[in-house]
Structure formats: structure tokens, C-alpha cells
Design a protein around this motif. Structure first.
Motif, PDB file in Angstrom:
ATOM      1  N   ALA A 154      -7.665  -5.596  -2.973  1.00  0.00           N
ATOM      2  CA  ALA A 154      -7.002  -4.678  -2.050  1.00  0.00           C
ATOM      3  C   ALA A 154      -6.573  -3.388  -2.728  1.00  0.00           C
ATOM      4  O   ALA A 154      -6.467  -2.344  -2.073  1.00  0.00           O
ATOM      5  CB  ALA A 154      -5.799  -5.365  -1.407  1.00  0.00           C
ATOM      6  N   ILE A 155      -6.329  -3.432  -4.022  1.00  0.00           N
ATOM      7  CA  ILE A 155      -5.883  -2.207  -4.711  1.00  0.00           C
ATOM      8  C   ILE A 155      -6.892  -1.723  -5.740  1.00  0.00           C
ATOM      9  O   ILE A 155      -6.830  -0.558  -6.162  1.00  0.00           O
ATOM     10  CB  ILE A 155      -4.518  -2.409  -5.401  1.00  0.00           C
ATOM     11  N   ASN A 156      -7.808  -2.573  -6.183  1.00  0.00           N
ATOM     12  CA  ASN A 156      -8.769  -2.146  -7.189  1.00  0.00           C
ATOM     13  C   ASN A 156      -9.797  -1.195  -6.585  1.00  0.00           C
ATOM     14  O   ASN A 156     -10.157  -1.293  -5.410  1.00  0.00           O
ATOM     15  CB  ASN A 156      -9.478  -3.360  -7.813  1.00  0.00           C
ATOM     16  N   VAL A 171       5.105  -3.515  -8.286  1.00  0.00           N
ATOM     17  CA  VAL A 171       4.371  -3.452  -9.551  1.00  0.00           C
ATOM     18  C   VAL A 171       3.815  -2.038  -9.681  1.00  0.00           C
ATOM     19  O   VAL A 171       3.165  -1.534  -8.762  1.00  0.00           O
ATOM     20  CB  VAL A 171       3.228  -4.485  -9.598  1.00  0.00           C
ATOM     21  N   VAL A 172       4.121  -1.394 -10.803  1.00  0.00           N
ATOM     22  CA  VAL A 172       3.609  -0.056 -11.081  1.00  0.00           C
ATOM     23  C   VAL A 172       2.403  -0.187 -12.002  1.00  0.00           C
ATOM     24  O   VAL A 172       2.416  -0.988 -12.939  1.00  0.00           O
ATOM     25  CB  VAL A 172       4.697   0.818 -11.738  1.00  0.00           C
ATOM     26  N   LEU A 195       0.035   7.275 -11.979  1.00  0.00           N
ATOM     27  CA  LEU A 195       0.822   6.063 -11.755  1.00  0.00           C
ATOM     28  C   LEU A 195       1.003   5.792 -10.265  1.00  0.00           C
ATOM     29  O   LEU A 195       1.250   6.710  -9.473  1.00  0.00           O
ATOM     30  CB  LEU A 195       2.186   6.184 -12.440  1.00  0.00           C
ATOM     31  N   TYR A 196       0.906   4.495  -9.910  1.00  0.00           N
ATOM     32  CA  TYR A 196       1.074   4.065  -8.527  1.00  0.00           C
ATOM     33  C   TYR A 196       1.996   2.847  -8.496  1.00  0.00           C
ATOM     34  O   TYR A 196       2.016   2.045  -9.432  1.00  0.00           O
ATOM     35  CB  TYR A 196      -0.271   3.718  -7.891  1.00  0.00           C
ATOM     36  N   ALA A 197       2.750   2.720  -7.393  1.00  0.00           N
ATOM     37  CA  ALA A 197       3.605   1.548  -7.174  1.00  0.00           C
ATOM     38  C   ALA A 197       3.110   0.817  -5.946  1.00  0.00           C
ATOM     39  O   ALA A 197       2.896   1.421  -4.885  1.00  0.00           O
ATOM     40  CB  ALA A 197       5.054   1.965  -7.009  1.00  0.00           C
ATOM     41  N   ALA A 198       2.918  -0.502  -6.082  1.00  0.00           N
ATOM     42  CA  ALA A 198       2.436  -1.329  -4.981  1.00  0.00           C
ATOM     43  C   ALA A 198       3.458  -2.408  -4.661  1.00  0.00           C
ATOM     44  O   ALA A 198       4.161  -2.901  -5.556  1.00  0.00           O
ATOM     45  CB  ALA A 198       1.088  -1.956  -5.322  1.00  0.00           C
ATOM     46  N   ILE A 199       3.541  -2.774  -3.406  1.00  0.00           N
ATOM     47  CA  ILE A 199       4.455  -3.838  -2.975  1.00  0.00           C
ATOM     48  C   ILE A 199       3.887  -5.180  -3.415  1.00  0.00           C
ATOM     49  O   ILE A 199       2.703  -5.463  -3.247  1.00  0.00           O
ATOM     50  CB  ILE A 199       4.639  -3.809  -1.451  1.00  0.00           C
ATOM     51  N   GLN A 200       4.768  -5.992  -3.951  1.00  0.00           N
ATOM     52  CA  GLN A 200       4.343  -7.281  -4.506  1.00  0.00           C
ATOM     53  C   GLN A 200       4.656  -8.417  -3.543  1.00  0.00           C
ATOM     54  O   GLN A 200       5.772  -8.527  -3.033  1.00  0.00           O
ATOM     55  CB  GLN A 200       5.065  -7.516  -5.838  1.00  0.00           C
ATOM     56  N   ASN A 201       3.671  -9.250  -3.283  1.00  0.00           N
ATOM     57  CA  ASN A 201       3.873 -10.469  -2.505  1.00  0.00           C
ATOM     58  C   ASN A 201       4.160 -11.604  -3.478  1.00  0.00           C
ATOM     59  O   ASN A 201       3.275 -12.057  -4.206  1.00  0.00           O
ATOM     60  CB  ASN A 201       2.634 -10.777  -1.661  1.00  0.00           C
ATOM     61  N   GLY A 202       5.412 -12.045  -3.501  1.00  0.00           N
ATOM     62  CA  GLY A 202       5.810 -13.055  -4.483  1.00  0.00           C
ATOM     63  C   GLY A 202       5.138 -14.388  -4.310  1.00  0.00           C
ATOM     64  O   GLY A 202       5.029 -15.161  -5.261  1.00  0.00           O
ATOM     65  N   ASP A 203       4.684 -14.689  -3.086  1.00  0.00           N
ATOM     66  CA  ASP A 203       4.055 -15.987  -2.832  1.00  0.00           C
ATOM     67  C   ASP A 203       2.598 -16.021  -3.281  1.00  0.00           C
ATOM     68  O   ASP A 203       2.139 -17.006  -3.862  1.00  0.00           O
ATOM     69  CB  ASP A 203       4.136 -16.327  -1.339  1.00  0.00           C
ATOM     70  N   THR A 204       1.876 -14.945  -3.002  1.00  0.00           N
ATOM     71  CA  THR A 204       0.443 -14.938  -3.303  1.00  0.00           C
ATOM     72  C   THR A 204       0.099 -14.138  -4.552  1.00  0.00           C
ATOM     73  O   THR A 204      -0.987 -14.288  -5.103  1.00  0.00           O
ATOM     74  CB  THR A 204      -0.344 -14.349  -2.123  1.00  0.00           C
ATOM     75  N   ALA A 208      -0.062  -4.555  -2.456  1.00  0.00           N
ATOM     76  CA  ALA A 208      -0.496  -3.817  -1.270  1.00  0.00           C
ATOM     77  C   ALA A 208       0.227  -2.482  -1.172  1.00  0.00           C
ATOM     78  O   ALA A 208       1.260  -2.256  -1.817  1.00  0.00           O
ATOM     79  CB  ALA A 208      -0.236  -4.652  -0.021  1.00  0.00           C
ATOM     80  N   GLU A 209      -0.327  -1.593  -0.381  1.00  0.00           N
ATOM     81  CA  GLU A 209       0.234  -0.291  -0.057  1.00  0.00           C
ATOM     82  C   GLU A 209       0.599   0.528  -1.307  1.00  0.00           C
ATOM     83  O   GLU A 209       1.734   0.973  -1.459  1.00  0.00           O
ATOM     84  CB  GLU A 209       1.465  -0.457   0.830  1.00  0.00           C
ATOM     85  N   PRO A 210      -0.339   0.746  -2.216  1.00  0.00           N
ATOM     86  CA  PRO A 210      -0.022   1.551  -3.403  1.00  0.00           C
ATOM     87  C   PRO A 210       0.267   3.004  -3.032  1.00  0.00           C
ATOM     88  O   PRO A 210      -0.443   3.607  -2.221  1.00  0.00           O
ATOM     89  CB  PRO A 210      -1.289   1.435  -4.251  1.00  0.00           C
ATOM     90  N   LYS A 211       1.324   3.530  -3.632  1.00  0.00           N
ATOM     91  CA  LYS A 211       1.696   4.922  -3.416  1.00  0.00           C
ATOM     92  C   LYS A 211       2.013   5.571  -4.756  1.00  0.00           C
ATOM     93  O   LYS A 211       2.428   4.891  -5.703  1.00  0.00           O
ATOM     94  CB  LYS A 211       2.908   5.003  -2.487  1.00  0.00           C
ATOM     95  N   PRO A 212       1.814   6.907  -4.872  1.00  0.00           N
ATOM     96  CA  PRO A 212       2.120   7.588  -6.130  1.00  0.00           C
ATOM     97  C   PRO A 212       3.548   7.288  -6.575  1.00  0.00           C
ATOM     98  O   PRO A 212       4.474   7.251  -5.768  1.00  0.00           O
ATOM     99  CB  PRO A 212       1.927   9.064  -5.791  1.00  0.00           C
ATOM    100  N   PHE A 213       3.708   7.047  -7.871  1.00  0.00           N
ATOM    101  CA  PHE A 213       5.005   6.683  -8.435  1.00  0.00           C
ATOM    102  C   PHE A 213       5.544   7.820  -9.284  1.00  0.00           C
ATOM    103  O   PHE A 213       4.829   8.362 -10.140  1.00  0.00           O
ATOM    104  CB  PHE A 213       4.858   5.416  -9.284  1.00  0.00           C
TER     105      PHE A 213
END
Length: 646
Positions: A154-156, A171-172, A195-204, A208-213
Motif C-alpha cells: 500500500a505504501i511501497n 511510522v516515518v 520523509l513521509y509519515a504513515a498511519i500504523q495499524n497495530g493489529d496488522t 496507510a495514508e502516507p503524508k509528507p513529514f
């Protein structure tokens, strides 16, 4: 004839000039990290050259292909370097040749040259390290690995994505998927890293949703590999060294180096930055990793005085933010190759290396700090985390159950991809040992079965004692067990033991004492009875006295330890007193002893009868009217617990 000779000389001169021009172009491209163009220019130079290729050209062709992950091509050129130099090849290029063999999965050939490399070093430490690391890798397969991995598609992107760092619930990471101002990096023809920051799903573990950091960090060049303090108020990150006008600052050799910047964060925004004092324009520093207590910063550098191409260093960070002189982590960690991407979790250092024994390319290793940065030998994490290509930028969460790393393995989505992983808790077992002895003789008892039960009363392990009465059980860590020692014709004994969290440690002294059935009984007139001392009652009483309890507990003990034993109780008096009175008294006493035994949890069905015989079964001549001593009368006052079934 003279004309033809002159024309030949002219053609040779022109070819030579063209070849020299190609060489100069190739050198310029190489120095500018434009490796694809450098490869093409070097190959044109070799095609137009009538002489043997220079060693430097072969080495740079190998390096350029290696830097572009063209492993088969890199192997071709490194092989030519080896064929040209043989045993005179440098350590640096011998290791590169070996790594290229591994990267191409030519493992048998790689093993042969690895041993040759070690032999010529004359270092027993290297031999021991090689044996240990090879043994570990050989023992780890995809089937028994603690790790399961997943490509984060999803982010690669088709470009480089790597260098993850935990940042709260995000996760940055660094990516070359976009270019802020359209610049392209000559090395791989991709945009510079941002640099990008993505929301982390702790379960899986998905991102997701990477945005400039931190857009205020963004430059026209590389911004990557960062690390945060525990409270997220400080960040350390790697960037190109630049002039004040935001242009690359190059060394006199034309190299643009990297350095580490420390930034102060407030409410998620960067409010202040500073270059760390050990940075230099003459060498690179990067890949920072701050220990969670904030007291030590680990990083990578090619500064002079190291062991190889890049080494891992550590510097102390004081409360006022100042740092001391960096310390090289030494030869246990650093090699003649590349050590990169450190990450510290507790007393464990994770890092990537192509100098330690591995699967191929950069492999991820872990090493435990025994104190004062004195590390145990690094351990390869094995497959599937490691592959025959580069695997790096490993991080793991505080629970040590999941994390992320990057790899350029062929089955990935792009150049460098980020992978998530789940880690199972490593197997941990401890040894429990002790001795079983006889309660009477104090001698060890052989062939005693020692059984371990878990909290659910499920049998989890068993063993038997040897001729010395010694046993050993292996049980999982951090569990409480009930251990039972048993042997036919013996009593049982049990102990509770709790294992600790230290793999292969031994808990000693869990001993057992058993009593032989034959030592608990006596035989009289072909009768088998439980052996007790005379049971005393107060005069004209059937109540159980404290002295009687001591003896009756022996009966209870036998019946508990040997559940198949059934008895009958016979109570007798001496001849003093009337026959009728003695018969009644003995009956009351027999019934009283029966009631006591049942009160201790013995099933009433296991006592066939409780009968008083009065003075009808004297054991000697002391009947009515016969004068006898107290000792002689005492022989007749008795309670017998006759075994009728066992």
C-alpha cells in the motif's frame, strides 16, 4: 607504403585519444554517483582499448553495478579483479567478490572463498565467529523462523522506500516517490529522498495514508533515516551537507557527504536544528539511532580510523545536549565491509552488515551488549528477514512482537521496499534437576519416574532417575509446575517449581524422598499389618489422644500413598477388668480409630471392619488371675491395622 603506415599511426592515436576521453568521462560520472552512465563509459573505454584493463577500472565497474544492485554484472567484474590479482586481492574487494557470489546464490563458491579469506587473516576469532554464524544460519529456515514478513504494497513504490522509525501511532520513513523541486539523484535516476509519515495499524502492521513529514526539514536533496527520543521532543536525522544557499557542499574529491542533524520538536513541529559537533565535510555520518533512555546515540560513519567501509559508532548525549567523542563499537560489530542502520532496543543492537557471515548482501544481525558496549558475537536473523540481496533499516516495537525493515529483494514491488514482520517469542526451556533418596536408608533410588504437570494438571514431561538417583527434566520458561516422583512399591513425593526467563538455565536441588512400602508394614502370623507403635488411650476412654494421633497418622499416610490398600481394624485389651467390659471398651476404641482415619479423607469403603476383641486374643500367658508385669500386660493392649488388599 609510407602513406599506409602514417594512416595506421593516425588511427591508433585517434583511438587512444577517444579511449582516454571515455575514461575521463567515466571517472567524472563515477565521482558524481552517476553509476549507470559511468558503467556505459567504462565499457566503451574497454571496447576501444587494446591493452589489458586497469585494476581500478574493473573495481569501479564492479562497484557501480553493486551500487545499482546489478548483482550478476557486479560478480562478473569482481571475478575479473580476483582473476587478475589472485591471492593479492585486497580484503575489501575479496569480501565484495564473496558477497556478490552470495547475492547471485553461488553459495558453494562463496563458502570456498570465505574459508580462503579467513585462512589468510590468521585470526582464530574470525574462525570461531564464522563457525558460530554459519551454524546459526544453517539451523534457521522459513519453517522454523520466529518471523513472518509481509510486503507493505500500500505504501511501497517502484522507487526506494526504506528507513522506518516509530513516531507515536505512526511510522516515518524515507521515500524517493516524489521530488519536492524536481531534482533527480544521479546514482539511481530517482528523485531525492524525502520523509513521509504513515498511519500504523497495530493489529496488522499495515501502513496507510502516507503524508509528507516535517516539511520544514525538506531540502532539494536527501533527507532520510531518522530517530526520535522516547517523549518525541527530539529528532535526529540524516541529510546532505549543504551550503547556506542550499547547494551541495562537496569535498575536494567532488564527494557530497552526509551529516546528522538534531532537531527540537514542539507540538509536532520543528522549532530548532543543529549539526552535531562530530560531523565533518570530509566524511559522512548518518543512520542515527537514539537509545530509549536518551543517553546514547548510535550512528554510522566512514570517518578515518574505522575497520571497514562504514562502521557503527556511539556517542554519549548529556542532559544539556552536548555529546562526547564518538567511540567505535569495535571488531565484534564492525568488519572490513559495511556496517549500517543501527537500531537499539534495550541491551540489543540490531544492524545490517555485509562483512559478517550472511545469506547475501546486507544482512540484519542482532548483538547483545554485555556491558560498556562489549557485545556478544552478532547473530544473523536468518530467513525470511534476510535474503540474498540487501536487507536493512530494521526496527522492532517495545513488546518485541512486531516491526519493520527494508529490502531490495527481487520479489519486491520496487527498488527498496518496506516490509512488516511479526515475531514469535523465542523458545525458552530450563532444566530441572535433583535427586530421589530413600527415607530410611538415605540412599539414592534408581528408576523413579518424575512427572511434571502444568497448572491444568496436564502431563507435560517425564523422566526416570539414573543409578545415582538423579533426574533431569526440560520444561518451558516462566511456568509453574507440579513435579511428582513415584515408583511401584514406594510412596510418592511432590514439589512445586516455577521456571524463570533464561533459556537453558538449570534449577537445581529439587529433591524427593520416598519410603519403601516394605518399611511401612510388619508381618505377624502370616498377616501383613501397618507398622505402628502401641496406641494409647486414657483410662476407661475411647477418645483419641495426641499420642494416638501420631500413630494413626502413620496409617493415614500409608492409605494415602497406596490408594489400593484396604484394611480391617482390630482393637485388643489386656485381661485386667471384666471380660464384658473389655470387649465393649475395645469396640469403642476400634470405632474411634476408624472415625479418625475417615476424618482424614480416607474412603470408608477402604476399611472393611473395625472390631474390638477385648481380651479374647491375648499374645501371652497374662489371662485372668495370672500375675504379670505392666510390660507383659502392655503387649496385649494393641490396635492392629491388617492389610486385606493392596
Amino acid at each position: 607504403m609510407k602513406y599506409i603506415l602514417s594512416l595506421s599511426i593516425l588511427l591508433i592515436t585517434v583511438n587512444f585519444a577517444m579511449g582516454q576521453r571515455d575514461l575521463r568521462v567515466a571517472e567524472r560520472y563515477y565521482d558524481e554517483y552517476a553509476y549507470q552512465e559511468a558503467i556505459q563509459a567504462y565499457e566503451r573505454y574497454l571496447e576501444n582499448s587494446n591493452k589489458e584493463p586497469e585494476l581500478d577500472v574493473l573495481q569501479k565497474l564492479g562497484d557501480a553495478n553493486l551500487y545499482l544492485s546489478n548483482i550478476p554484472q557486479a560478480l562478473n567484474w569482481y571475478r575479473k579483479v580476483y582473476e587478475m590479482q589472485g591471492s593479492n586481492i585486497s580484503d575489501q574487494y575479496y569480501l565484495k567478490y564473496i558477497q556478490a557470489l552470495r547475492g547471485n546464490r553461488d553459495y558453494e563458491e562463496a563458502e570456498k572463498h570465505t574459508k580462503k579469506y579467513i585462512e589468510r587473516k590468521h585470526d582464530e576469532t574470525l574462525v570461531k565467529r564464522y563457525v558460530a554464524q554459519k551454524k546459526l544460519i544453517d539451523s534457521i529456515s522459513d519453517d522454523n523462523s520466529l518471523y513472518t514478513i509481509k510486503n507493505l504494497e500500500a505504501i511501497n513504490t517502484p522507487n526506494s522506500d526504506f528507513g522506518p522509525a516509530f513516531y507515536g501511532d505512526k511510522v516515518v520513513y524515507a521515500s524517493s516517490k516524489d521530488s519536492v523541486v524536481g531534482n533527480m539523484y544521479s546514482w539511481n535516476k530517482q528523485p531525492f529522498l524525502s520523509l513521509y509519515a504513515a498511519i500504523q495499524n497495530g493489529d496488522t502492521g499495515d501502513l496507510a495514508e502516507p503524508k509528507p513529514f516535517l516539511p520544514e526539514i525538506a531540502s532539494k536533496y536527501h533527507d532520510a533515516t531518522l530517530s526520535f527520543t522516547k517523549n518525541l521532543d527530539t529528532v535526529y536525522y540524516t541529510t546532505n551537507i549543504r551550503h547556506k544557499k542550499n547547494k551541495l557542499l562537496k569535498t575536494k574529491e567532488g564527494t557530497s557527504n552526509f551529516h546528522i542533524i538534531r532537531g527540537i520538536l514542539a507540538e509536532g513541529k520543528l522549532i530548532k536544528t543543529e549539526s552535531l559537533p562530530f560531523n565533518s565535510t570530509e566524511y559522512s555520518t548518518g543512520h542515527p539511532s537514539i537509545r530509549q533512555d536518551g543517553k546514547y546515540l548510535f550512528f554510522v560513519s566512514d570517518m578515518p580510523g574505522g575497520y571497514g567501509e562504514t562502521d557503527i559508532y556511539v556517542t554519549q548525549v548529556f542532559p544539556d545536549g552536548s555529546v562526547n567523542t564518538p567511540k567505535n563499537l569495535g571488531s565484534k560489530i564492525n568488519t572490513e565491509g559495511r556496517e549500517m542502520f543501527p537500531f537499539v532496543k534495550g541491551d540489543t543492537l540490531y544492524f545490517s552488515s555485509d562483512g559478517h557471515y550472511g545469506v547475501g548482501g546486507l544482512d540484519i544481525f542482532s548483538a547483545i551488549d554485555k556491558g560498556d558496549f562489549n557485545y556478544e558475537n552478532p547473530k544473523n536473523l536468518g530467513r525470511p528477514v534476510n535474503s540474498n540481496r540487501d536487507d536493512f533499516s530494521f526496527i522492532i516495537d517495545s513488546t518485541e512482537q512486531y516491526g519493520y525493515f527494508a529490502s531490495n529483494r527481487l520479489e519486491g514491488k520496487g527498488d527498496d521496499d518496506i516490509y512488516s514482520f511479526r515475531k514469535e517469542k523465542p523458545a525458552c526451556d530450563q532444566f530441572i534437576t535433583g535427586t530421589v533418596t530413600d527415607s530410611l536408608t538415605k540412599k539414592p533410588i534408581a528408576e523413579v519416574k518424575v512427572t511434571a504437570f502444568n497448572k491444568y494438571e496436564e502431563q507435560v514431561a517425564d523422566t526416570v532417575t539414573n543409578t545415582n538417583g538423579v533426574y533431569q527434566l526440560e520444561l518451558p520458561c516462566e511456568q509453574t509446575y507440579r513435579l511428582v516422583a513415584s515408583k511401584p512399591n514406594y510412596t510418592q513425593d511432590e514439589e512445586e517449581v516455577t521456571t524463570e526467563d533464561e533459556n537453558k538455565a538449570t534449577i537445581e536441588g529439587i529433591d524427593f524422598v520416598l519410603t519403601n512400602y516394605d518399611d511401612l508394614i510388619k508381618k505377624e502370623d502370616d498377616k501383613e499389618m501397618i507398622s505402628v507403635n502401641p496406641i494409647y488411650f486414657d483410662f476407661d476412654s475411647a477418645e483419641i489422644t495426641p499420642k494416638a494421633i501420631t500413630e494413626l497418622d502413620k496409617v493415614v499416610f500409608v492409605m494415602r500413598e497406596f490408594p489400593k490398600v484396604k484394611i480391617k481394624i482390630e482393637s485388643h485389651t489386656d485381661a485386667r477388668g471384666s471380660d464384658k467390659y473389655n470387649l465393649q471398651l475395645s469396640q469403642r476404641r476400634a470405632e474411634s480409630t476408624q472415625a479418625y482415619i475417615i476424618s482424614k479423607g480416607i474412603d470408608a469403603t477402604r476399611i472393611e471392619s473395625a472390631k474390638g476383641y477385648g481380651e479374647t486374643q491375648l499374645k501371652n500367658h497374662c489371662s485372668n488371675g495370672v500375675k504379670c508385669t505392666d510390660e507383659e500386660h502392655e503387649l496385649n493392649r494393641r490396635s492392629d491395622f491388617i492389610i486385606i488388599e493392596k
